[in-house]
Structures are given as C-alpha cells and as structure tokens.
Design an enzyme around this catalytic site. Sequence first.
Site, PDB file in Angstrom:
ATOM      1  N   HIS A   1       0.863  -1.316   0.176  1.00  0.00           N
ATOM      2  CA  HIS A   1       0.174   0.053  -0.066  1.00  0.00           C
ATOM      3  C   HIS A   1       0.678   1.275   0.169  1.00  0.00           C
ATOM      4  O   HIS A   1       2.104   1.235  -0.325  1.00  0.00           O
ATOM      5  CB  HIS A   1      -0.895  -0.196   1.124  1.00  0.00           C
TER       6      HIS A   1
ATOM      7  N   GLU B   1      -1.739  -0.061   8.286  1.00  0.00           N
ATOM      8  CA  GLU B   1      -0.911  -0.990   7.426  1.00  0.00           C
ATOM      9  C   GLU B   1       0.342  -0.351   6.619  1.00  0.00           C
ATOM     10  O   GLU B   1       1.235  -0.903   6.891  1.00  0.00           O
ATOM     11  CB  GLU B   1      -1.765  -1.724   6.802  1.00  0.00           C
TER      12      GLU B   1
ATOM     13  N   HIS C   1       2.976  -7.244   4.331  1.00  0.00           N
ATOM     14  CA  HIS C   1       1.662  -6.831   4.528  1.00  0.00           C
ATOM     15  C   HIS C   1       1.158  -7.149   6.092  1.00  0.00           C
ATOM     16  O   HIS C   1       1.833  -7.785   6.762  1.00  0.00           O
ATOM     17  CB  HIS C   1       0.694  -7.394   3.825  1.00  0.00           C
TER      18      HIS C   1
ATOM     19  N   GLU D   1       1.757 -11.916   5.273  1.00  0.00           N
ATOM     20  CA  GLU D   1       0.774 -11.036   6.047  1.00  0.00           C
ATOM     21  C   GLU D   1       1.374 -11.380   7.638  1.00  0.00           C
ATOM     22  O   GLU D   1       1.208 -12.573   8.140  1.00  0.00           O
ATOM     23  CB  GLU D   1      -0.629 -11.912   5.824  1.00  0.00           C
TER      24      GLU D   1
END
Length: 278
Positions: A74, A112, A167, A243
């Site tokens: 992101h 995040e 992430h 993740e």
Amino acid sequence: MVAVRANPLPLLAGVLLLTACSAGGTPAAAPAPPSSTAPATSSPVPAPPPVPSTSASSVAPAATGKVVVLDPGHNGGNAAHPAEINRKVPAGRGETKPCNTTGTATNAGYAEHTFTFTVAQEVGTALAAKGIKVVYTRTNDTGVGPCVDRRAEIGNDAHADAVVSIHADGATSAGAHGFHVAYSSPPLNAAQGAPSTQLAHALRDGLRSAGFTTSTYIGSAGLSPRSDLAGLNLSTRPTVLVECGNMRNSAEAALMTSAAGRAKYAAAIAEAIETYLG
C-alpha cells in the site's frame, strides 16, 4: 480465501493486493546504510534526492551478488487518490484488478502502510549490512501506489533472487490471529514453482522460529497458495507475500504498533531471506 479488509473509501476494493505502479522508469539508487563493505561505485557521489514512490531504489553494497526486492504494501497517499488506485491494471491469469488499495489499520488507527514501510526499511538495512543488494518498490510512505503490475515489474527488472511483499491483515474477527505466507498456485512459470514455494517455507519457518504463531483463519500451517494476487501472478522471480498478522486482533495490533514488535518482525523476515539465499 481472501481476507476482508477495513477500507476507509467505499469505492476501494477490499481484496488484499500485492501492489505495483503504472509509471515506468528504471530503479534508482538510494543512499546506502553504514556498512564495512564498500559500495560498488568507482568514486563517492553525493546522496541523491528522495525518489518518487513510483520508482524503486536499491541499497548498496552488493558484495554477495544477491538481489532482494522488498515490497511494502500500500502507500500513505492512496486514500486521497481513489481514481488512481481504482484504475484497473493487469493482474495475471487473464484478470484485472484495481491499481492498489488503502490497506487496513488497527482499531486505534495505526495504518498498515506505515507498518509495512517501517518493517521493510528495517529488513532492507539488515540485508544490506550482509552485502545483499536491496530494491524497494516504494521509497516513502506519502505517495500513491505503485500499482500491482508495476511492483511485479520492479522485481522482474531487478532479476531478483527473492521478492518479499510485506503486509498485515484486517480480518473482521478480532479472534483471528497469526501470520501466513502466500505464494502463486498453480504456478504460471518456473520461478513460481519450487523457488517460490521454497521461499514461502523459509519465511514460514523463520517467523515460526522467532515465536510468531501461524494463522488460525487462512491457509494451513502458515502457508497460503493463491491464484488471485496480481503481484504473485505477474512475477517471473521467486516471490511471496507475508501477512504478518491481524491488525484487528488486540495482541497482534499491540505488537505491530510497538517499535520492539516491528523490529522482531523485521529480524525474523531478514534472517529467513538470508536462509533462503543460502
């Protein structure tokens, strides 16, 4: 199964993406962290100005000859640019996806994109100190994108020995917790086969050895084969997506929010990458 993420913009896709950018350009060199190994340049040069987030940056020295691409998920400017990040781009397997998403956040608002950027920088510093060349898909936490296809392209263009996208998840169930490592399945090329699964196992084993627990809600034993993540589908290099945990789980949110917790994640990821590279 795709985890549902909290998304501050109703227009944005909730699917977690391995992000990349539509802008072109070749990776640009970033300043090297302190190291006893000399950079691979013939004479000192002034540090370059900050590189836009649509470019990659490399960290010297590269004494080992190994190249690692780190992809912090992101970006901080995504939420303010819905038209840009909702633009459809190639996602592999004949599909398209939005350029990028905003990512998720803890219930207290820790984003995040900030977590992933900070951890990626720490991982890169550790690897560069071992003589590994590090390339980042974004060099700040205030830009937009890059889009998923561009991030994959950065890894491919760098001829990376390993690409690791970092992430954190946003599962709606607060009880859901643990990390998982995604890889492309079924593979679309040789690099997505054994090399990527070996990298996924190295990351899984490294995080588990560092005391992190595997996911209770996605995948099996910390591994998650995926066919829907663009950055994995479009890669021609060994690539995984990590993740690190569920930001909506209070214990994992506290760990990700703390400097010590982020350092623990970074150390485990860096060591796992080194193990994979041999």
